[in-house]
Design a protein around this motif. Structure first.
Motif, PDB file in Angstrom:
ATOM      1  N   TYR A   1      -0.416   4.046  -2.684  1.00 18.96           N
ATOM      2  CA  TYR A   1      -1.659   4.391  -2.494  1.00 18.96           C
ATOM      3  C   TYR A   1      -1.948   5.264  -1.266  1.00 18.96           C
ATOM      4  N   THR A   2      -2.845   6.281  -1.506  1.00 20.61           N
ATOM      5  CA  THR A   2      -3.184   7.230  -0.384  1.00 20.61           C
ATOM      6  C   THR A   2      -4.647   6.888  -0.184  1.00 20.61           C
ATOM      7  N   LYS A   3      -5.204   6.994   0.951  1.00 12.93           N
ATOM      8  CA  LYS A   3      -6.302   6.659   1.469  1.00 12.93           C
ATOM      9  C   LYS A   3      -7.214   8.087   1.165  1.00 12.93           C
TER      10      LYS A   3
ATOM     11  N   VAL B   1     -14.259   7.807   2.430  1.00 13.75           N
ATOM     12  CA  VAL B   1     -14.555   6.524   3.423  1.00 13.75           C
ATOM     13  C   VAL B   1     -16.211   6.791   3.739  1.00 13.75           C
TER      14      VAL B   1
ATOM     15  N   MET C   1       0.696  -1.284  -0.095  1.00 13.47           N
ATOM     16  CA  MET C   1       0.126   0.196  -0.155  1.00 13.47           C
ATOM     17  C   MET C   1       0.815   1.146   0.171  1.00 13.47           C
TER      18      MET C   1
ATOM     19  N   GLU D   1     -13.750   1.766   2.195  1.00 10.44           N
ATOM     20  CA  GLU D   1     -12.837   2.660   2.076  1.00 10.44           C
ATOM     21  C   GLU D   1     -12.060   2.667   0.708  1.00 10.44           C
ATOM     22  N   TRP D   2     -11.771   4.012   0.236  1.00 16.77           N
ATOM     23  CA  TRP D   2     -11.477   3.967  -1.302  1.00 16.77           C
ATOM     24  C   TRP D   2      -9.773   4.407  -1.037  1.00 16.77           C
ATOM     25  N   TRP D   3      -9.209   3.779  -1.872  1.00 18.53           N
ATOM     26  CA  TRP D   3      -7.670   4.164  -2.007  1.00 18.53           C
ATOM     27  C   TRP D   3      -7.229   4.622  -3.341  1.00 18.53           C
TER      28      TRP D   3
END
Length: 242
Positions: free
Chosen positions: A4-6, A9, A1, A95-97
């Motif tokens: 990727y960035t969070k 939500v 990960m 949650e979308w990354w």
């Protein structure tokens, strides 16, 4: 990960288990991970003391589930005769990354968080409902579990503390230890008695206290003027002696 960035939500609205036979004056208590049990119990007791309040619900998810259960158990101890129905379910969080590097796809992660909903009622509830708990059931359960988890501690070798044969095994083990000690140091017993006899509390020798000298204050001491003889630190030379 690492690539990727969070991102966003979202909480999916799943239908929680419905509780039947809810009163119109029911009090809803929502517990979070940062809630203080003291404040929750104080407000809940004031509401339940009102004669018009017959029911109360406790709802929590995640880290607040343990606090909600603790609050419900405290309420049952404070107010006797409460009927309980417990429902356990899950809440889904999406949650979308977002990717940092070009060519990577957007990721979606689903997390299921445990949740609990507890109904406390002064009036009787449906006993056939799953999760129903009658008043006073938990008290008997805690008494049985406490008797099994915390048995009475007994020491080996004492009378009426172990079954037949236990005291003899302990005494034989002690005899073996004494025999090993005698082989290592045959004078161990006499040394021990002499040590106790000489240095016991009853045979302590009191050392005499040293007399302290009384020192006079410097203010009360009178100084004498020095003579010429004393300044020379000796007797002056007589004429004709050399």
């Amino acid at each position: 990960m690492e690539n990727y960035t969070k991102g966003a939500v979202h909480e999916v609205l799943l239908e929680p288990p419905c509780l039947l036979d809810l009163d119109s004056n029911v009090v809803h208590m929502k517990v979070s991970g940062g809630s203080k049990i003291r404040n929750l119990i104080g407000f809940a007791l004031k509401q339940m003391k009102d004669p018009s309040t017959k029911q109360m619900t406790w709802t929590a998810s995640g880290h607040g589930t343990t606090k909600a259960i603790s609050c419900a158990e405290i309420m049952k101890r404070k107010i006797k005769g409460l009927h309980q129905i417990t429902k356990i379910y899950y809440k889904r969080v999406e949650e979308w990354w977002e990717p940092k590097v070009q060519g990577l796809d957007r990721l979606k992660v689903n997390r299921d968080i445990p949740a609990v909903k507890i109904l406390l009622s002064k009036d009787p509830l449906d006993t056939s409902e799953p999760g129903y708990q009658a008043p006073g059931v938990s008290d008997a359960l805690w008494k049985k579990s406490g008797a099994q988890i915390h048995p009475k501690k007994t020491r080996p070798g004492r009378p009426n503390s172990a079954p037949t044969g236990g005291s003899t095994e302990a005494s034989s083990a002690e005899e073996k230890r004494q025999i090993k000690r005698k082989k290592r140091d045959p004078d161990a017993e006499t040394k021990g008695t002499n040590h106790k006899g000489q240095f016991g509390r009853n045979a302590e020798k009191q050392t005499p206290k040293k007399e302290t000298k009384q020192i006079k204050d410097s203010k009360n001491v009178k100084l004498k003027p020095l003579d010429t003889k004393d300044r020379d630190h000796g007797n002056p030379a007589k004429p004709g002696s050399s």
